[in-house]
Write a protein that holds these residues in place. Structure first.
Motif, PDB file in Angstrom:
ATOM      1  N   ASN A 124      42.489  35.015  36.659  1.00 11.13           N
ATOM      2  CA  ASN A 124      43.186  34.930  35.384  1.00 11.13           C
ATOM      3  C   ASN A 124      44.450  34.083  35.543  1.00 11.13           C
ATOM      4  O   ASN A 124      45.042  34.059  36.618  1.00 11.13           O
ATOM      5  N   LYS A 184      43.766  41.473  31.541  1.00 10.11           N
ATOM      6  CA  LYS A 184      42.342  41.184  31.529  1.00 10.11           C
ATOM      7  C   LYS A 184      41.618  42.429  31.030  1.00 10.11           C
ATOM      8  O   LYS A 184      41.814  43.519  31.558  1.00 10.11           O
ATOM      9  N   ASP A 185      40.801  42.279  29.982  1.00 10.24           N
ATOM     10  CA  ASP A 185      40.047  43.392  29.416  1.00 10.24           C
ATOM     11  C   ASP A 185      38.559  43.098  29.511  1.00 10.24           C
ATOM     12  O   ASP A 185      38.087  42.081  29.004  1.00 10.24           O
ATOM     13  N   GLU A 186      37.844  44.006  30.195  1.00  6.01           N
ATOM     14  CA  GLU A 186      36.394  43.863  30.338  1.00  6.01           C
ATOM     15  C   GLU A 186      35.742  45.230  30.213  1.00  6.01           C
ATOM     16  O   GLU A 186      36.063  46.142  30.983  1.00  6.01           O
ATOM     17  N   SER A 187      34.855  45.397  29.249  1.00 11.36           N
ATOM     18  CA  SER A 187      34.047  46.616  29.083  1.00 11.36           C
ATOM     19  C   SER A 187      34.897  47.883  29.053  1.00 11.36           C
ATOM     20  O   SER A 187      34.588  48.871  29.719  1.00 11.36           O
TER      21      SER A 187
END
Length: 169
Positions: free
Chosen positions: A40, A67-70
């Motif tokens: 990132n 950072k955004d994931e699931s």
């Protein structure tokens, strides 16, 4: 927010201490960076305080964009204290090797979606070592563009590539 305010205050304090004994220019700057472990971009501040003719102390701070994931949010920032030794220092280019200390902090938040709906938050901080190189490009003004690459020796390790501008104080 408190960390950023404290860090900025520390930079200004150090600038006052070292500016009176500096052989070359004291600089304060801003940068963009990319970390290979977090994958990132980040934004940061840096400074250079000369202590000898070819040696500067260079503190810095980088905040990587969240950072955004699931449903998992990752927040990562680092504080660095480097020594830059200038191997080449001409009127147009200053090339330096760097070595120093790093403190990296990672926070992970899980919003609870799926798996029973329980939210969770954990964080960890680690100390590591920095090794790398950089270059200042003298364009004939009080603004100096620079580029830097360093490897942070820490659990998992991370290559950080950055660029920005430094302003002569």
């Amino acid at each position: 927010m408190k960390t950023r305010l404290l860090f900025t205050g520390a930079l200004l304090f150090l600038a006052g201490i070292f500016s009176s004994s500096a052989q070359t220019e004291t600089r304060l700057g801003a940068m963009v960076a990319y970390g290979t472990e977090i994958e990132n971009p980040g934004i940061g501040v840096t400074a250079e305080f000369p202590i000898l003719e070819d040696l500067t102390i260079a503190p810095g701070f980088i905040y990587y964009l969240p950072k955004d994931e699931s449903g998992i949010s990752i927040n990562w920032w680092e504080i660095n204290g480097n020594a830059n030794y200038y191997l080449v220092n001409t009127e147009s280019l200053g090339f330096y090797g760097l070595a120093g200390l790093n403190y990296s902090h990672v926070g992970v938040d899980y919003d609870g979606s799926g798996f029973g709906g329980a939210s969770m938050s954990v964080s960890d901080g680690r100390f590591g070592l920095n090794l790398g190189a950089g270059a200042n490009f003298n364009i004939g003004s009080s603004i100096t563009p620079f580029a830097e690459a360093k490897y942070v020796i820490i659990d998992g390790g991370q290559l950080v590539i950055g660029a920005g501008v430094k302003f002569d104080l």
